[in-house]
Design a protein around this motif. Structure first.
Motif, mmCIF file in Angstrom:
data_model
loop_
_atom_site.group_PDB
_atom_site.id
_atom_site.type_symbol
_atom_site.label_atom_id
_atom_site.label_comp_id
_atom_site.label_asym_id
_atom_site.label_seq_id
_atom_site.Cartn_x
_atom_site.Cartn_y
_atom_site.Cartn_z
ATOM 1 N N ILE A 180 0.867 -1.178 0.000
ATOM 2 C CA ILE A 180 0.000 0.000 0.000
ATOM 3 C C ILE A 180 0.899 1.220 0.000
ATOM 4 N N THR A 181 0.747 2.050 -1.013
ATOM 5 C CA THR A 181 1.667 3.182 -1.152
ATOM 6 C C THR A 181 0.971 4.543 -1.168
ATOM 7 N N THR A 182 -0.337 4.571 -1.355
ATOM 8 C CA THR A 182 -1.033 5.861 -1.393
ATOM 9 C C THR A 182 -1.887 6.036 -0.144
ATOM 10 N N MET A 183 -2.163 7.282 0.190
ATOM 11 C CA MET A 183 -2.986 7.597 1.348
ATOM 12 C C MET A 183 -4.400 7.027 1.192
ATOM 13 N N GLU A 184 -4.932 7.097 -0.018
ATOM 14 C CA GLU A 184 -6.282 6.584 -0.269
ATOM 15 C C GLU A 184 -6.347 5.079 -0.033
ATOM 16 N N ASP A 185 -5.352 4.352 -0.539
ATOM 17 C CA ASP A 185 -5.309 2.904 -0.329
ATOM 18 C C ASP A 185 -5.120 2.564 1.156
ATOM 19 N N ALA A 186 -4.289 3.349 1.839
ATOM 20 C CA ALA A 186 -4.062 3.121 3.271
ATOM 21 C C ALA A 186 -5.350 3.343 4.059
ATOM 22 N N ASN A 187 -6.074 4.421 3.750
ATOM 23 C CA ASN A 187 -7.341 4.683 4.436
ATOM 24 C C ASN A 187 -8.358 3.581 4.181
ATOM 25 N N GLU A 188 -8.435 3.138 2.957
ATOM 26 C CA GLU A 188 -9.363 2.067 2.614
ATOM 27 C C GLU A 188 -9.016 0.791 3.378
ATOM 28 N N TYR A 189 -7.718 0.464 3.435
ATOM 29 C CA TYR A 189 -7.278 -0.722 4.163
ATOM 30 C C TYR A 189 -7.601 -0.590 5.658
ATOM 31 N N LEU A 190 -7.334 0.583 6.234
ATOM 32 C CA LEU A 190 -7.612 0.791 7.658
ATOM 33 C C LEU A 190 -9.100 0.638 7.957
ATOM 34 N N ILE A 191 -9.924 1.297 7.174
ATOM 35 C CA ILE A 191 -11.366 1.313 7.431
ATOM 36 C C ILE A 191 -12.006 -0.044 7.184
ATOM 37 N N ASN A 192 -11.629 -0.696 6.100
ATOM 38 C CA ASN A 192 -12.320 -1.924 5.699
ATOM 39 C C ASN A 192 -11.704 -3.216 6.221
ATOM 40 N N THR A 193 -10.423 -3.182 6.602
ATOM 41 C CA THR A 193 -9.755 -4.425 6.983
ATOM 42 C C THR A 193 -9.142 -4.374 8.375
ATOM 43 N N PHE A 194 -8.195 -3.455 8.567
ATOM 44 C CA PHE A 194 -7.412 -3.478 9.800
ATOM 45 C C PHE A 194 -8.232 -3.162 11.045
ATOM 46 N N VAL A 195 -8.963 -2.052 11.046
ATOM 47 C CA VAL A 195 -9.714 -1.641 12.242
ATOM 48 C C VAL A 195 -10.785 -2.664 12.612
ATOM 49 N N PRO A 196 -11.587 -3.171 11.664
ATOM 50 C CA PRO A 196 -12.548 -4.208 12.058
ATOM 51 C C PRO A 196 -11.874 -5.445 12.664
ATOM 52 N N ASP A 197 -10.756 -5.871 12.098
ATOM 53 C CA ASP A 197 -10.045 -7.030 12.632
ATOM 54 C C ASP A 197 -9.477 -6.722 14.017
ATOM 55 N N PHE A 198 -8.889 -5.532 14.180
ATOM 56 C CA PHE A 198 -8.328 -5.113 15.460
ATOM 57 C C PHE A 198 -9.420 -5.078 16.528
ATOM 58 N N ASN A 199 -10.568 -4.490 16.193
ATOM 59 C CA ASN A 199 -11.680 -4.411 17.146
ATOM 60 C C ASN A 199 -12.221 -5.793 17.494
ATOM 61 N N ARG A 200 -12.322 -6.649 16.504
ATOM 62 C CA ARG A 200 -12.805 -8.009 16.751
ATOM 63 C C ARG A 200 -11.890 -8.728 17.741
ATOM 64 N N ARG A 201 -10.600 -8.500 17.630
ATOM 65 C CA ARG A 201 -9.637 -9.204 18.477
ATOM 66 C C ARG A 201 -9.494 -8.590 19.870
ATOM 67 N N PHE A 202 -9.614 -7.252 19.999
ATOM 68 C CA PHE A 202 -9.230 -6.620 21.260
ATOM 69 C C PHE A 202 -10.301 -5.762 21.931
ATOM 70 N N ALA A 203 -11.372 -5.428 21.264
ATOM 71 C CA ALA A 203 -12.388 -4.557 21.863
ATOM 72 C C ALA A 203 -13.193 -5.325 22.913
ATOM 73 N N LEU A 204 -13.632 -4.585 23.926
ATOM 74 C CA LEU A 204 -14.482 -5.174 24.957
ATOM 75 C C LEU A 204 -15.940 -4.911 24.628
ATOM 76 N N ASP A 205 -16.785 -5.816 25.025
ATOM 77 C CA ASP A 205 -18.220 -5.655 24.819
ATOM 78 C C ASP A 205 -18.746 -4.665 25.855
ATOM 79 N N TYR A 206 -19.022 -3.448 25.416
ATOM 80 C CA TYR A 206 -19.427 -2.390 26.346
ATOM 81 C C TYR A 206 -20.757 -2.694 27.024
ATOM 82 N N THR A 207 -21.566 -3.582 26.464
ATOM 83 C CA THR A 207 -22.860 -3.879 27.070
ATOM 84 C C THR A 207 -22.729 -4.757 28.315
ATOM 85 N N ARG A 208 -21.552 -5.317 28.546
ATOM 86 C CA ARG A 208 -21.338 -6.169 29.713
ATOM 87 C C ARG A 208 -20.987 -5.377 30.964
ATOM 88 N N PHE A 209 -20.728 -4.071 30.820
ATOM 89 C CA PHE A 209 -20.264 -3.267 31.939
ATOM 90 C C PHE A 209 -21.294 -2.216 32.321
#
Length: 77
Positions: free
Chosen positions: A21-50
Motif C-alpha cells: 500500500i503506497t497511497t494515502m487513499e489505499d491506506a485509508n481504505e485498508y484501515l477502514i475496511n480491513t485493519f480496524v474491524p479485525d483489530f476491534n474483533r480481536r481486542f475490543a471489549l463488549d461495552y454492554t457487559r459493563f
C-alpha cells in the motif's frame, strides 16, 4: 527472555508495507475496511457487559450548594 509485545494501531503500517500500500487513499481504505474491524474483533471489549460509570447530573440548586463557600462573617466592629 523476550517480552511479549502488545499489538497497537501502529501495526497497521507493517500491514500496509506487506500489502504494498503506497497511497494515502489505499491506506485509508485498508484501515477502514480491513485493519480496524479485525483489530476491534480481536481486542475490543463488549461495552454492554459493563455498568455505566456516568451518573445523572444533580439539580442546579444542589450544584450551587455544593460549590458554595460557607463561612461565618461579622459585620461592623
Amino acid at each position: 527472555m523476550k517480552e511479549p509485545t502488545r499489538p497497537s494501531m501502529t501495526d497497521w503500517s507493517v500491514s500496509c508495507a506487506k500489502k504494498n500500500i503506497t497511497t494515502m487513499e489505499d491506506a485509508n481504505e485498508y484501515l477502514i475496511n480491513t485493519f480496524v474491524p479485525d483489530f476491534n474483533r480481536r481486542f475490543a471489549l463488549d461495552y454492554t457487559r459493563f455498568e455505566s460509570v456516568m451518573e445523572e447530573s444533580p439539580a442546579a440548586d444542589v450544584i450551587n450548594r455544593t460549590l458554595a463557600v460557607c463561612a461565618l462573617r461579622k459585620f461592623g466592629n
